[in-house]
Design an enzyme around this catalytic site. Structure first.
Site, short mmCIF file in Angstrom:
data_model
loop_
_atom_site.label_atom_id
_atom_site.label_comp_id
_atom_site.label_asym_id
_atom_site.label_seq_id
_atom_site.Cartn_x
_atom_site.Cartn_y
_atom_site.Cartn_z
N HIS A 1 1.11 0.02 4.48
CA HIS A 1 0.88 -0.55 3.16
C HIS A 1 1.25 0.41 2.03
O HIS A 1 1.97 0.05 1.10
CB HIS A 1 -0.57 -1.02 3.04
CG HIS A 1 -0.81 -2.10 2.05
ND1 HIS A 1 0.08 -3.14 1.82
CD2 HIS A 1 -1.86 -2.35 1.21
CE1 HIS A 1 -0.41 -3.95 0.91
NE2 HIS A 1 -1.57 -3.50 0.51
N HIS B 1 -2.45 0.78 -3.93
CA HIS B 1 -3.38 0.12 -3.00
C HIS B 1 -4.71 0.86 -2.85
O HIS B 1 -5.43 0.67 -1.87
CB HIS B 1 -2.73 -0.08 -1.63
CG HIS B 1 -1.43 -0.84 -1.70
ND1 HIS B 1 -1.36 -2.12 -2.20
CD2 HIS B 1 -0.15 -0.48 -1.36
CE1 HIS B 1 -0.09 -2.53 -2.14
NE2 HIS B 1 0.65 -1.56 -1.66
N ASP C 1 4.41 -5.34 7.62
CA ASP C 1 5.50 -5.34 6.64
C ASP C 1 6.81 -4.99 7.32
O ASP C 1 7.29 -3.85 7.26
CB ASP C 1 5.21 -4.40 5.47
CG ASP C 1 4.20 -4.99 4.49
OD1 ASP C 1 3.67 -6.09 4.76
OD2 ASP C 1 3.94 -4.36 3.46
#
Length: 574
Positions: free
Chosen positions: A415, A388, A239
């Site tokens: 994440h 998540h 990311d």
């Protein structure tokens, strides 16, 4: 420009002196084999630790907007075909990738890709400033991000160059320029230092670990703080740019894409954010290697199932060098550390190519040469935040036993936009030979910090939440232990040692073949001398944990599951 120019040299000298002292002290105690008092900094030998939560500081903002494209750190500062977005990546102990971009990208309804062969790919380099005794040549390419939907803009990149420097000597400083000498359009001089040869006595000085970075004001603080800590390498756990928080026409990025753009015909991206990110990172990546692995924000789907186009084109990684047939997973050595970079958004099934490659890579390891084994990928297996939660249980079911069997020491992932360090764990059970899992998805991106825990009252996700963008679903209730019969714990899990909702980055300093110092630095501590958010010595016990590494595994089992398909069929395994 760095915020701390007057402090970097002083800080670097202090760190090098401290590292030298640590090495001497630990080596003396190790060789003498005498009992020592517990040091002020805890070690994993003191664990498992009672779970600790440091709640989000309400005096801080949960996030910030993206920097505009006009920001000096993001806008283009070279002309014509001069190199920009220069970045290093390790190829092998004796070779280094150098990548850069030339020319102008195009964006609009009608774009025409340029000929990548129109600008040459050259690197001039040598051991003395201004004296370049060698020239290496490489490849150039462009990529397209096309959206055949009414009103959506298309993008075609500038020319992306990748050159591999071979035959480098370990532990040597090299000076280089890159570009096309025939135009002429060569960069200014840059310098890098190769790592020492793989050995149980040789390690990089400091390895920075960051994830979910983005391009916000918080991202700037993270990178400035990281630069001040003077790393010799960056591990980026996915990311990167968050270019997919935008429409193709640009404008303002959204912290929640589906909320802001519910009628978008496809997950759009504004690809110039990739170019901005390359410029943003260049002051670091032109002098130290950055090793990347993909996250979900790099998927960037196009029609016909095309994914990861920008990521795969822009970054050179040692996939071929490590025997991998995909740039979505690979391995490399950095001194006495062997890094495994796994692809959570590639097929990780035990019958697939990635698993076969991983098994071969682990089998070929010589732990007498590279004692430390560190793995990294994007989405966490162990995570007590609501965000998540259990999203990648399927990957854990497929790969955890193999990583445990071969004695992985540390696992880094992102994440989740917060920090969490686990006690040593295997299959949700405390295990003195399990890896130390660490979440560092706290780089500062536009989606803001995660503050809710799955064990907070009313915050336990439903099994229908947290569906992976690629791959199956394996949500499960616990079948044993304190959370037996439940999807979430009622308190912070015993395998979670410390968690805090703050932005920051981590620094790994491997001291010798058994000791490594891990330090997590919070952004709000940037101006505080020697302040740390979390710190621990991670200690290997090879005599205990590797003696039966290729034969026996624990038999405890704590969860049961049934797999369900991914929500994006177009991104199913190939």
């Amino acid at each position: 420009m760095n915020q701390y120019p007057h402090r970097i040299q002083h800080k670097t000298m202090k760190m090098k002196m401290a590292s030298t002292i640590i090495v001497l002290v630990i080596n003396i105690f190790t060789s003498m084999k005498v009992a020592v008092a517990v040091p002020p900094i805890p070690t994993t030998l003191d664990g498992p630790f009672e779970p600790v939560t440091r709640r989000f500081d309400s005096s801080l903002r949960k996030g910030s907007d993206d920097l505009p494209m006009t920001n000096p750190r993001l806008r283009k500062n070279v002309t014509s075909n001069f190199p920009e977005q220069i970045a290093l990546a390790i190829s092998s102990p004796t070779s280094m990738w150098i990548s850069w971009v030339t020319g102008d990208a195009q964006i609009g309804l009608n774009v025409t890709p340029v000929d990548p062969a129109s600008v040459k790919s050259e690197v001039w380099y040598g051991k003395e400033s201004g004296k370049y005794t060698s020239v290496a040549k490489g490849d150039s390419l462009v990529y397209n991000q096309f959206y055949p939907f009414e009103g959506l803009w298309n993008y075609t990149s500038g020319i992306i160059h990748h050159v591999k420097l071979k035959g480098l000597e370990p532990g040597i400083r090299y000076y280089y320029k890159c570009g096309d000498s025939s135009i002429p359009a060569m960069s200014q001089e840059h310098v890098f230092e190769t790592f020492p040869r793989p050995s149980p006595n040789n390690y990089p000085s400091r390895i920075a670990v960051i994830g979910d970075l983005g391009l916000t004001s918080n991202s700037s603080t993270t990178i400035d703080h990281l630069t001040y800590n003077d790393p010799s390498m960056i591990v980026m756990v996915g990311d990167l740019t968050y270019a997919n928080q935008y429409l193709t026409t640009g404008g303002k990025g959204a912290s929640c894409y589906s909320c802001a753009f519910p009628d978008a015909p496809i997950r759009e991206t504004y690809q110039p954010r990739w170019d901005a990110w390359g410029r943003f990172m260049e002051p670091l990546t032109s002098k130290i290697p950055m090793m990347v692995i993909e996250g979900n924000h790099e998927i960037e789907p196009q029609v016909d199932g095309i994914t990861f186009k920008s990521y795969l084109t822009r970054f050179a990684v040692p996939a071929e060098e490590s025997g991998s047939k995909s740039n979505l997973y690979y391995s490399f050595d950095a001194g006495g550390i062997h890094f495994i970079m796994l692809g959570a958004y590639a097929d990780y099934n035990s019958t697939g190519a990635q698993f076969a490659w991983l098994k071969q890579d682990l089998q070929s390891l010589d732990r007498s040469v590279t004692p430390w084994l560190v793995a990294a990928w994007h989405p966490p297996w162990y995570n007590s935040y609501a965000s998540h939660y259990q999203e990648f249980e399927c990957m854990r079911f497929e790969m955890e036993a193999l990583l445990y069997q071969y004695g992985v020491d540390i696992v880094f992932y992102g994440h989740v936009h917060a920090y969490e360090r686990m006690n040593r764990v295997y299959n949700y059970t405390l295990d003195k030979c399990g890896p130390v899992y660490i979440i560092v998805g706290d780089g500062g991106n536009i989606e803001k910090v995660d503050v809710d825990h799955a064990d907070d009252s009313g915050k336990c996700p439903s099994p229908g939440d947290n569906i992976p963008e690629i791959g199956p679903v394996c949500h499960s209730n616990f079948s044993s232990g304190p959370a037996k019969g439940n999807f979430c714990w009622s308190k912070q899990p015993e395998w979670s040692a410390f968690r805090e909702s703050s932005f920051g980055h981590g620094i790994l300093e491997v001291v010798n073949s058994t000791y490594a110092l891990w330090t997590w630095h919070r952004n709000q501590d940037s101006y505080k001398e020697d302040a740390v958010g979390d710190q621990i010595y991670i200690v290997r016990q090879p005599e205990l944990c590797l003696k039966d590494s290729k034969s026996q595994l624990p038999t405890h089992q704590t969860s049961s599951f049934s797999a369900a398909p991914s929500r994006l069929s177009l991104l199913a395994w190939n």
